[in-house]
Design a protein around this motif. Structure first.
Motif, mmCIF file in Angstrom:
data_model
loop_
_atom_site.group_PDB
_atom_site.id
_atom_site.type_symbol
_atom_site.label_atom_id
_atom_site.label_comp_id
_atom_site.label_asym_id
_atom_site.label_seq_id
_atom_site.Cartn_x
_atom_site.Cartn_y
_atom_site.Cartn_z
ATOM 1 N N ASN A 1 35.796 14.907 98.353
ATOM 2 C CA ASN A 1 36.175 16.197 98.914
ATOM 3 C C ASN A 1 36.500 17.154 97.774
ATOM 4 N N THR A 2 35.757 18.236 97.663
ATOM 5 C CA THR A 2 35.966 19.193 96.570
ATOM 6 C C THR A 2 36.713 20.447 97.036
ATOM 7 N N ASN A 3 37.171 20.454 98.278
ATOM 8 C CA ASN A 3 37.837 21.635 98.822
ATOM 9 C C ASN A 3 39.335 21.619 98.505
ATOM 10 N N GLN B 1 33.116 22.786 89.474
ATOM 11 C CA GLN B 1 32.677 24.161 89.690
ATOM 12 C C GLN B 1 33.079 24.657 91.076
ATOM 13 N N ARG B 2 32.870 23.825 92.099
ATOM 14 C CA ARG B 2 33.222 24.253 93.459
ATOM 15 C C ARG B 2 34.720 24.507 93.586
ATOM 16 N N ALA B 3 35.529 23.646 92.988
ATOM 17 C CA ALA B 3 36.981 23.816 93.077
ATOM 18 C C ALA B 3 37.441 25.058 92.322
ATOM 19 N N LYS C 1 29.474 19.853 89.198
ATOM 20 C CA LYS C 1 29.429 20.597 90.462
ATOM 21 C C LYS C 1 30.744 20.476 91.223
ATOM 22 N N GLN C 2 31.366 19.305 91.155
ATOM 23 C CA GLN C 2 32.653 19.125 91.827
ATOM 24 C C GLN C 2 33.697 20.068 91.247
ATOM 25 N N PRO D 1 41.002 17.983 93.966
ATOM 26 C CA PRO D 1 40.854 19.431 93.785
ATOM 27 C C PRO D 1 42.173 20.185 93.781
ATOM 28 N N GLU E 1 35.608 27.774 91.399
ATOM 29 C CA GLU E 1 35.089 29.013 91.985
ATOM 30 C C GLU E 1 35.822 29.369 93.273
ATOM 31 N N ALA E 2 36.386 28.350 93.952
ATOM 32 C CA ALA E 2 37.126 28.615 95.192
ATOM 33 C C ALA E 2 38.379 29.445 94.943
ATOM 34 N N CYS F 1 32.704 29.871 86.189
ATOM 35 C CA CYS F 1 32.549 28.680 85.364
ATOM 36 C C CYS F 1 31.430 28.851 84.346
#
Length: 311
Positions: free
Chosen positions: A160-162, A195-197, A192-193, A292, A199-200, A205
């Motif tokens: 879970n990257t959220n 980066q998603r966290a 990618k993990q 995350p 950028e949220a 990045c």
């Protein structure tokens, strides 16, 4: 094989010298593979495996080892090969990645080899996105592939990257003035993990694949002006081809134009030696992969320590 890791504590002296030790093994194929000894808890002959309903197809079964139930992954099948069917003479590499323990079923285990990270190279161009490699090296005139275990684990049990709602709201409202983070990791999945966290919470990045590429990028940016006006902090893996995260941190601390950058080492490696190494090379923090919320808080916590200008 029971004694293959007996001297692992003595091997911590290799860390910070851009060195590592690889445990080499084979699957059904003749190809040799390697895994960092620091990720290996134990190597043993394959015990009896128990089949369970609804297991992921890549999991051969579960093993009961020292009071712990461990999922055993067929590494040949996981990397696109034929499944390992005859378990009579096979081995299990018990390993700890990303705060979890799992077993890797392999056909044979060979030996431990002391190497320099400079001899560990990125996968060749043209290997394709579907490959499971983070690096390659040559031992005794033979190609040895280092597998992207994080990619395999993510296919079995996606991370879970959220960032959770309350943490995300706080981070977005109180985010950094300079919203750019350099992320160094040789695993495509891990990059990618992160980066998603990141950028949220509204940060940009800059992605690089290893420590050598990271230090070159940082020095290039520093030539264009104050690095602190361009970058908030660095999040770096430890295990990377050509230059590891410890050496990257030491290079940053020894460069007058970079020395005050905030560095977070973010890695699937675990062990008590990590904190000592973090302090020795001058990193600001060490975070095991992958949470995350914890990563987001670390990014926020780094901001007050980052100077606005460079002397």
């Amino acid at each position: 094989m029971t004694g293959i890791l007996d001297s692992v504590n003595q091997r911590t002296q290799l860390v910070g010298q851009n060195r590592l030790e690889l445990l080499t093994f084979r699957l059904n194929r003749r190809q040799r593979y390697g895994i960092n000894v620091f990720k290996v808890k134990e190597v043993l002959q394959c015990p009896q495996l128990t089949a369970m309903p609804n297991l992921h197809p890549l999991i051969k079964g579960v093993a009961h080892i020292r009071g712990q139930t461990i999922s055993v992954i067929d590494m040949s099948l996981a990397t696109g090969g034929r499944p390992i069917t005859d378990l009579t003479n096979c081995f299990i590499i018990i390993s700890e990645f990303n705060r979890s323990v799992q077993g890797f079923l392999v056909s044979s285990v060979e030996r431990i080899i002391n190497m320099n990270w400079e001899s560990i190279l990125p996968p060749p161009q043209g290997a394709g996105r579907s490959n499971y490699l983070t690096a390659v090296t040559e031992i005794d005139g033979e190609l040895v592939e280092i597998l992207d275990v994080e990619k395999i684990l993510d296919e079995i049990s996606p991370v879970n990257t959220n960032i959770s709602g309350t943490v995300l709201e706080d981070l977005v409202e109180n985010g950094p003035a300079v919203r750019r983070v350099l992320v160094a990791d040789d695993s495509t999945v891990a990059r990618k993990q992160v980066q998603r966290a990141i950028e949220a919470i509204g940060c940009e990045c800059v992605l690089v694949k290893d420590g050598k590429e990271a230090i070159m990028k940082l020095r290039e940016m520093a030539e264009q002006g104050s690095i602190y006006e361009q970058l908030s902090l660095i999040i770096s893996d430890i295990e990377m081809p050509e230059m590891d995260g410890y050496t990257l941190t030491a290079e940053i601390r020894n460069d007058p134009k970079l020395k005050d950058l905030h560095v977070i080492l973010h890695t699937s490696l675990s062990g008590v030696f990590n904190q000592a190494m973090v302090e020795r090379v001058g990193a600001n923090a060490f975070i095991p992969k992958f949470n995350p919320d914890e990563l987001g808080r670390a990014v926020k916590g780094a901001m007050p320590d980052v100077p606005a200008t460079s002397a």
